[in-house]
Scaffold this active site. Structure first.
Site, PDB file in Angstrom:
ATOM      1  N   LYS A 181       0.887  -1.167   0.000  1.00 36.46           N
ATOM      2  CA  LYS A 181       0.000   0.000   0.000  1.00 36.46           C
ATOM      3  C   LYS A 181       0.923   1.215   0.000  1.00 36.46           C
ATOM      4  O   LYS A 181       0.936   2.022   0.938  1.00 36.46           O
ATOM      5  CB  LYS A 181      -0.912  -0.062   1.245  1.00 36.46           C
ATOM      6  N   ASP A 238      -1.528 -12.154   5.652  1.00 34.78           N
ATOM      7  CA  ASP A 238      -2.491 -12.872   6.489  1.00 34.78           C
ATOM      8  C   ASP A 238      -3.893 -12.716   5.902  1.00 34.78           C
ATOM      9  O   ASP A 238      -4.619 -13.695   5.720  1.00 34.78           O
ATOM     10  CB  ASP A 238      -2.440 -12.310   7.917  1.00 34.78           C
TER      11      ASP A 238
HETATM   12  C1  IPM Z   1      -2.552 -17.497  10.239  1.00 34.16           C
HETATM   13  C2  IPM Z   1      -3.269 -17.128  11.507  1.00 34.16           C
HETATM   14  C3  IPM Z   1      -2.250 -16.516  12.464  1.00 34.16           C
HETATM   15  C4  IPM Z   1      -1.699 -15.255  11.819  1.00 34.16           C
HETATM   16  C5  IPM Z   1      -2.749 -16.196  13.872  1.00 34.16           C
HETATM   17  C6  IPM Z   1      -3.454 -17.375  14.497  1.00 34.16           C
HETATM   18  C7  IPM Z   1      -1.622 -15.696  14.740  1.00 34.16           C
HETATM   19  O1  IPM Z   1      -4.320 -16.262  11.252  1.00 34.16           O
HETATM   20  O2  IPM Z   1      -1.626 -18.328  10.295  1.00 34.16           O
HETATM   21  O3  IPM Z   1      -2.889 -16.972   9.180  1.00 34.16           O
HETATM   22  O4  IPM Z   1      -2.288 -14.174  11.938  1.00 34.16           O
HETATM   23  O5  IPM Z   1      -0.654 -15.357  11.189  1.00 34.16           O
HETATM   24 MN    MN Z   2      -4.638 -15.868   9.151  1.00 30.94          MN
END
Ligand code: IPM
Ligand code: MN
Length: 341
Positions: A181, A238
């Site tokens: 971004k 994520d």
């Molecule tokens: C993922 C999960 C994790 C992240 C969490 C559970 C810490 O959402 O592996 O994508 O945010 O990386």
């Molecule tokens: Mn995740």
């Protein structure tokens, strides 16, 4: 073939049962796997108060790899405050084992929004907002302040970008898209973009593109076939990989590898789907994401031929399953994939 020692953290909900199927398939492929189970996660925390036992990370270092099912309490449960297991267990494993690459491959299945998609998201896995920089002031008052920084280092960004160029180079399309971004996050965006452009000079055979993350969300939903390899930061990665799972056929197919590419320690392999407590123990979980994650583990360990066999079996079986719309039990899916090897 070598014998491989794998630490298994089955965890919560459907985690242990999908790990069982992954191990079953790996053994059916002829791999000599010795496993050691570790009881960790939400249930373990509620029972013992323990999140990350002292010495655990060093113990894990003695293994060839770690296979993780899922960590997390049931939705609505109040016994485990939000963040305890994430900040206390999952992220320390990623950070301390230097698992700086989070690799998530997506292949569409019939009936999905993007049935033909075939791309890999490389998510930086040790920096960004995940480092926990920031704090709170005057909590609970009208003058409350909360800051949450994003840490991006040249070293961290460059090793992730370089890994992505190498991966893109190894694939037929040789195409790499940076997602960020840069128009608003001008400090970190500039570091990512400059690093990306500089490293690109060394990879003239790789075609490159750039998308802002909001635009990438539209393209994921409408034109995912444009992507081959995508590289992005920890938080964008994520969010984008959950979207990618949804458009490729469901999070039940989404596999991942948390890699230490230099192999200075074990890497960690886990399905993306989470604990899904509502269907745990009912033979309803789809183990294909865990099985594919185990194939990524074998590939990382150097067993690329067997890894490819398992991945191909998962992909063809997954496509058939999606096309036919029949539901099968967790162990029947594991058996069916094992039979195809
Ligand atoms: C993922 C999960 C994790 C992240 C969490 C559970 C810490 O959402 O592996 O994508 O945010 O990386
Ligand atoms: Mn995740």
């Amino acid at each position: 073939m070598a014998q491989y020692r794998v630490a298994v953290i089955g965890g919560d909900g459907i985690g242990p049962e999908v790990c069982d199927e992954a191990i079953k398939v790996v053994r059916a492929a002829g791999v000599d796997l010795v496993t050691t189970d570790y009881e960790l996660g939400a249930a373990h925390y509620v029972k013992t108060g323990e999140v990350l036992p002292t010495g655990l990370v060093d113990e894990l270092r003695t293994f060839d790899a770690v296979l993780l099912g899922a960590i997390g309490p049931a939705i609505g449960s109040t016994e485990v405050p939000s963040g305890i297991l994430e900040r206390g267990l999952l992220l320390p494993l990623r950070f301390q084992l230097v698992l700086y690459i989070n690799m998530r491959p997506f292949n569409g299945v019939p009936g999905a929004i993007a049935p033909e998609c075939d791309f890999i998201v490389i998510r930086e896995n040790t920096e960004g907002p995940y480092v926990g920089e920031g704090g709170q002031l005057r909590r609970g008052t009208p003058y409350e302040v909360a800051t949450q920084g994003s840490v991006n280092t040249r070293h961290g960004v460059e090793r992730c970008v370089r890994f992505s160029f190498e991966l893109a180079r190894s694939r037929p399309r040789k195409h790499l898209t940076l997602v960020h971004k840069t128009n608003v996050l001008t400090f970190s965006g500039d570091l990512w973009q400059r690093t990306f452009e500089e490293v690109a000079q060394e990879y003239s055979d790789v075609e490159t593109a750039y998308n802002h993350v909001d635009a990438a969300c539209i393209y994921f939903a409408t034109d995912a076939n444009r992507y081959d390899v995508v590289v992005t930061d920890n938080l964008f990665g994520d969010i984008l990989t959950d979207l990618a799972g949804a458009i490729a056929g469901g999070i039940g197919f989404a596999a991942s590898a948390n890699l230490n590419p230099e192999k200075t320690g074990p890497s960690l392999f886990e399905p993306v789907h989470g604990a899904a407590h509502d269907i745990a123990g009912k033979e309803m979980a789809n183990p294909l994401a865990a099985i594919r994650s185990a194939a990524m583990m074998l590939d990382h360990l150097g067993e690329s031929e067997i890894a490819k066999k398992i991945t191909d079996a998962v992909l063809t079986f997954g496509s058939e399953m999606a096309a036919s719309g029949t539901s099968m039990t967790t162990s029947a899916i594991g058996d069916a994939v094992a039979e195809r090897l």
